[in-house]
Design a protein around this motif. Structure first.
Motif, PDB file in Angstrom:
ATOM      1  N   ILE A  93      -2.989  -7.311  11.201  1.00 37.27           N
ATOM      2  CA  ILE A  93      -3.008  -7.367   9.735  1.00 37.27           C
ATOM      3  C   ILE A  93      -3.999  -6.312   9.254  1.00 37.27           C
ATOM      4  O   ILE A  93      -5.037  -6.101   9.880  1.00 37.27           O
ATOM      5  CB  ILE A  93      -3.461  -8.766   9.255  1.00 37.27           C
ATOM      6  CG1 ILE A  93      -2.476  -9.837   9.727  1.00 37.27           C
ATOM      7  CG2 ILE A  93      -3.608  -8.811   7.727  1.00 37.27           C
ATOM      8  CD1 ILE A  93      -2.972 -11.263   9.532  1.00 37.27           C
ATOM      9  N   GLY A  94      -3.693  -5.663   8.137  1.00 37.88           N
ATOM     10  CA  GLY A  94      -4.570  -4.615   7.613  1.00 37.88           C
ATOM     11  C   GLY A  94      -5.172  -4.963   6.259  1.00 37.88           C
ATOM     12  O   GLY A  94      -4.532  -5.590   5.419  1.00 37.88           O
ATOM     13  N   LEU A  95      -6.418  -4.540   6.082  1.00 34.63           N
ATOM     14  CA  LEU A  95      -7.130  -4.676   4.807  1.00 34.63           C
ATOM     15  C   LEU A  95      -7.162  -3.303   4.150  1.00 34.63           C
ATOM     16  O   LEU A  95      -7.535  -2.316   4.781  1.00 34.63           O
ATOM     17  CB  LEU A  95      -8.566  -5.136   5.086  1.00 34.63           C
ATOM     18  CG  LEU A  95      -9.500  -5.298   3.884  1.00 34.63           C
ATOM     19  CD1 LEU A  95      -9.148  -6.568   3.115  1.00 34.63           C
ATOM     20  CD2 LEU A  95     -10.954  -5.349   4.345  1.00 34.63           C
ATOM     21  N   GLN A  96      -6.761  -3.253   2.871  1.00 34.63           N
ATOM     22  CA  GLN A  96      -6.791  -1.974   2.175  1.00 34.63           C
ATOM     23  C   GLN A  96      -7.971  -1.924   1.201  1.00 34.63           C
ATOM     24  O   GLN A  96      -8.227  -2.889   0.476  1.00 34.63           O
ATOM     25  CB  GLN A  96      -5.491  -1.754   1.399  1.00 34.63           C
ATOM     26  CG  GLN A  96      -5.492  -0.454   0.593  1.00 34.63           C
ATOM     27  CD  GLN A  96      -4.160  -0.141  -0.062  1.00 34.63           C
ATOM     28  OE1 GLN A  96      -3.542   0.873   0.219  1.00 34.63           O
ATOM     29  NE2 GLN A  96      -3.702  -1.021  -0.925  1.00 34.63           N
ATOM     30  N   ILE A  97      -8.680  -0.797   1.201  1.00 31.82           N
ATOM     31  CA  ILE A  97      -9.790  -0.590   0.265  1.00 31.82           C
ATOM     32  C   ILE A  97      -9.491   0.696  -0.508  1.00 31.82           C
ATOM     33  O   ILE A  97      -9.317   1.760   0.091  1.00 31.82           O
ATOM     34  CB  ILE A  97     -11.129  -0.445   1.029  1.00 31.82           C
ATOM     35  CG1 ILE A  97     -11.283  -1.587   2.048  1.00 31.82           C
ATOM     36  CG2 ILE A  97     -12.298  -0.448   0.065  1.00 31.82           C
ATOM     37  CD1 ILE A  97     -12.364  -1.325   3.080  1.00 31.82           C
ATOM     38  N   MET A  98      -9.401   0.583  -1.829  1.00 28.22           N
ATOM     39  CA  MET A  98      -9.091   1.751  -2.666  1.00 28.22           C
ATOM     40  C   MET A  98     -10.305   2.060  -3.541  1.00 28.22           C
ATOM     41  O   MET A  98     -11.000   1.135  -3.986  1.00 28.22           O
ATOM     42  CB  MET A  98      -7.882   1.456  -3.561  1.00 28.22           C
ATOM     43  CG  MET A  98      -6.618   1.142  -2.771  1.00 28.22           C
ATOM     44  SD  MET A  98      -5.166   0.891  -3.826  1.00 28.22           S
ATOM     45  CE  MET A  98      -5.370  -0.837  -4.270  1.00 28.22           C
ATOM     46  N   LEU A 111      -8.129   3.287   2.164  1.00 28.11           N
ATOM     47  CA  LEU A 111      -8.391   3.119   3.595  1.00 28.11           C
ATOM     48  C   LEU A 111      -7.762   1.812   4.057  1.00 28.11           C
ATOM     49  O   LEU A 111      -7.846   0.810   3.355  1.00 28.11           O
ATOM     50  CB  LEU A 111      -9.918   3.059   3.791  1.00 28.11           C
ATOM     51  CG  LEU A 111     -10.479   2.793   5.184  1.00 28.11           C
ATOM     52  CD1 LEU A 111     -10.270   4.008   6.085  1.00 28.11           C
ATOM     53  CD2 LEU A 111     -11.972   2.471   5.094  1.00 28.11           C
ATOM     54  N   SER A 112      -7.127   1.829   5.232  1.00 28.29           N
ATOM     55  CA  SER A 112      -6.658   0.567   5.826  1.00 28.29           C
ATOM     56  C   SER A 112      -7.405   0.327   7.128  1.00 28.29           C
ATOM     57  O   SER A 112      -7.515   1.234   7.955  1.00 28.29           O
ATOM     58  CB  SER A 112      -5.150   0.614   6.091  1.00 28.29           C
ATOM     59  OG  SER A 112      -4.726  -0.612   6.688  1.00 28.29           O
ATOM     60  N   GLY A 114      -2.553  -2.007  13.874  1.00 27.24           N
ATOM     61  CA  GLY A 114      -3.931  -2.430  14.141  1.00 27.24           C
ATOM     62  C   GLY A 114      -4.910  -1.289  14.347  1.00 27.24           C
ATOM     63  O   GLY A 114      -5.820  -1.387  15.167  1.00 27.24           O
ATOM     64  N   VAL A 115      -4.742  -0.188  13.604  1.00 31.71           N
ATOM     65  CA  VAL A 115      -5.697   0.924  13.693  1.00 31.71           C
ATOM     66  C   VAL A 115      -6.181   1.281  12.287  1.00 31.71           C
ATOM     67  O   VAL A 115      -5.715   0.730  11.288  1.00 31.71           O
ATOM     68  CB  VAL A 115      -5.082   2.171  14.387  1.00 31.71           C
ATOM     69  CG1 VAL A 115      -4.630   1.815  15.804  1.00 31.71           C
ATOM     70  CG2 VAL A 115      -3.925   2.755  13.584  1.00 31.71           C
ATOM     71  N   VAL A 116      -7.142   2.213  12.233  1.00 35.08           N
ATOM     72  CA  VAL A 116      -7.675   2.661  10.952  1.00 35.08           C
ATOM     73  C   VAL A 116      -6.807   3.802  10.424  1.00 35.08           C
ATOM     74  O   VAL A 116      -6.426   4.695  11.176  1.00 35.08           O
ATOM     75  CB  VAL A 116      -9.134   3.163  11.132  1.00 35.08           C
ATOM     76  CG1 VAL A 116      -9.656   3.806   9.849  1.00 35.08           C
ATOM     77  CG2 VAL A 116     -10.035   2.021  11.576  1.00 35.08           C
ATOM     78  N   GLY A 117      -6.498   3.766   9.119  1.00 39.24           N
ATOM     79  CA  GLY A 117      -5.748   4.870   8.503  1.00 39.24           C
ATOM     80  C   GLY A 117      -6.336   5.201   7.148  1.00 39.24           C
ATOM     81  O   GLY A 117      -6.608   4.302   6.354  1.00 39.24           O
TER      82      GLY A 117
END
Lengths: 482, 101
Positions: free
Chosen positions: A449-454, A437-438, A186-189
């Motif tokens: 839950i993570g959202l990925q942006i490419m 980015l997640s 639950g963090v930004v990566g």
């Protein structure tokens, strides 16, 4: 004042206003680590000098000196990044007791920016794993549910931020090792574009895929850290001179005029329905913020994992050739030099590492090179071309980061292929060399839950802008484990 | 796709990894399932596809070949990490056997 949930921005503002000292901030981090690390097993070591460093920054601030963007901010480092004089092991027995003789470039840049280096975080053995369970020192627990894995291989770094030990940690990402644990904790990566951040002083896993990236609570903080660590470094020939960067105007714009693509190949069977629901709600939120949503196709997506599990072990087996038991690391004497090599390596490497060395040695060996390695490099071209084509029509591609939320410790441990499948959404970005980015976008049964942006190569700015707008409109990133 | 015991021993030798006889079956099973999975790539016709050789869009990055040396503390740390040494030299077993034939 609860500093355990503080962002870099908040801490910096409070320190600049004289309401907080770096000493108090670091002390609070150390206390939290002391209270909870025995159970969570996140930090492998803590630097005793951190408090002294913090006091020095406070003195310099009091004297009116101009300080760097991370002045007084505590940072934890994945245990595959070199800090001169610190032990560094990559959580591998083969390097136990090894003392770094120099600073990684990201480390010298953090120091220059005033960061306080707190200590080393746990990870999978030599960064090989997706759950932090292969660590020679034992698994890290997920702060959201201590019976679950934190993801991996940068599981310690993600858990350190989630548990409130530090506002930022660095990890490394070869096939998702920053983004997948960020999602599960639950963090930004952020995995930057290949070449954006110097790999000098990172213990190499697969050199054509590895990138170092930040784990933080907010997208804005990730941008701040990226700006500190990125850019050309003469010690890494693949690092690139950057013309502009990322942080300014991040928070000023909505997403009007931006087009986001949903790759149909990613939304298929095998995905947890709760993950799909949260991701589609996040997409609706982005649409509401002005983005246009369209379908895109990445036709070779289903081949990415297979190509990755040829290329990565091949490069890893070459990189790990340097562990000869002589110049550093674990040593076991044999009857002659060859015997010493094979004993030192056979005893020093863990099971998963040996498996990948064997796999890589096989696919690179005479008679198999064309069928496996050369074939995989060709498929890698096709995967990159898919991204190039799709990103001609959209500004970024949005997907889940991981097909499921965190699973139980031990659950997938003896089934490598099932474990590998947990990286199915993240590895393509490494193969295609694009940034990704997640960000947290919801929960399923109390697990993040993570959202990925490419995005396009070197267009981290767009990813950060999308992520920052999303975080202005939602509060998932402000939730903390009980 | 399955590997024979002999192939497992051969790969271990190439990789300079000492493995025990009782580990061979586990390698056969686990490597076999991974190799079976990656067979998937053979479905694709890649005859006219170039290999992706450079992840960064740069190649032949050159610099002057100059001796730069390093700080003595860095040098000392590197030497201290040696498994076996004589003075400042890394001490290893003989690379070539002493043969007179």
């Amino acid at each position: 004042m609860d500093v355990s949930t503080m962002t870099i921005r908040e801490a910096r503002e409070k320190m600049e206003a004289g309401e907080l000292t770096s000493e108090a901030l670091v002390k609070s981090c150390l206390e939290r680590i002391k209270a909870d690390n025995d159970d969570l097993h996140i930090m492998l070591s803590v630097d005793e000098q951190a408090l002294e460093q913090a006091r020095k920054i406070d003195e310099r601030r009091a004297a009116g000196e101009s300080l760097g963007p991370l002045a007084g901010i505590p940072v934890a480092l994945k245990d595959n990044l070199l800090v001169e004089g610190w032990e560094v092991t990559a959580a591998a027995q083969v390097l136990e007791g090894h003392i770094s003789s120099y600073d990684a470039t990201v480390v010298s840049r953090l120091k220059k920016a005033g960061a306080i280096l707190i200590g080393r975080t746990n990870m999978d053995d030599a960064a090989m794993g997706s759950s932090t369970e292969t660590s020679h020192y034992g698994p890290t627990k997920n702060p959201w549910d201590r019976t679950k894995v934190p993801g991996g291989s940068s599981g310690g770094s993600a858990a350190a931020v989630a548990a409130g030990f530090v506002p930022v940690a660095l990890g490394s990402d070869t096939g998702g090792s920053v983004r997948q644990p960020a999602s599960l904790c639950g963090v930004v990566g952020l995995k930057p574009t290949y070449g954006r951040v110097s790999r000098y002083g990172l213990i190499a896993l697969a050199s054509s895929l590895d990138q170092i990236g930040p784990l933080t609570r907010t997208v804005e903080d990730a941008a701040t850290v990226l700006e500190v660590i990125e850019g050309r470094d003469e010690h890494d020939a693949t690092s690139v001179e950057l013309s502009n960067t990322t942080v300014p105007e991040l928070l000023e714009k909505d997403l009007t005029g931006m087009t986001l693509g949903l790759p149909k190949e990613y939304f298929i069977e095998g995905m947890d329905p709760e993950v799909k629901k949260a991701v589609m709600e996040a997409v609706a939120e982005l649409e509401h913020a002005g983005a246009k949503i369209v379908d895109v196709s990445l036709p070779h997506a289903e081949y990415a994992l297979a190509a990755y599990y040829i290329i990565m072990p091949a490069e890893a087996s070459s990189n790990l050739g340097r562990f000869d038991g002589l110049r550093y690391g674990y040593h076991s004497s044999g009857k002659d030099l060859q015997d010493t090599y094979s004993r030192s390596r056979g005893e020093g490497f863990g099971t998963e590492v040996k498996r990948r060395i064997m796999l890589g040695s096989y696919t690179l060996s005479a008679g198999y090179y064309d069928a496996y390695y050369r074939k995989a490099l060709k498929v890698r071209s096709l995967i990159k071309k898919d991204f190039d084509e799709a990103l001609k029509t959209v500004d970024a591609i949005v997907t889940p980061t991981s097909p499921s939320v965190a699973w139980g410790i031990g659950e997938k441990f003896n089934d490598p292929l099932t474990m590998y499948l947990s990286d199915i959404y993240t590895i393509s970005a490494n193969l295609a060399t694009v940034p990704a980015l997640s960000i947290p976008c919801g929960f399923s049964d109390g697990l993040p839950i993570g959202l990925q942006i490419m995005g396009k190569p070197f267009d981290e700015h767009t990813l950060l802008r999308i992520g920052a707008v999303y975080q202005q409109k939602t509060d998932w990133h402000t939730k903390t484990p009980a | 796709m399955s590997l024979s015991n002999e192939e497992i021993r051969h790969i271990a030798k190439l990789a300079r990894l000492h493995i025990n006889e009782e580990e061979i079956e586990d390698y056969r099973e686990k490597l076999g399932s991974i190799l079976e999975y990656v067979e998937k790539l053979q479905e694709l016709n890649t005859d006219d596809v170039p290999e992706l050789q450079h992840a960064a869009d740069v190649s032949n990055v050159l610099r002057e070949d100059e001796i730069q040396g390093c700080e003595s503390a860095v040098r000392k740390r590197a030497i201290d990490n040696f498994s076996n040494r004589e003075g400042d030299l890394l001490k290893v077993q003989a690379v070539f056997e002493d043969r007179t034939e």
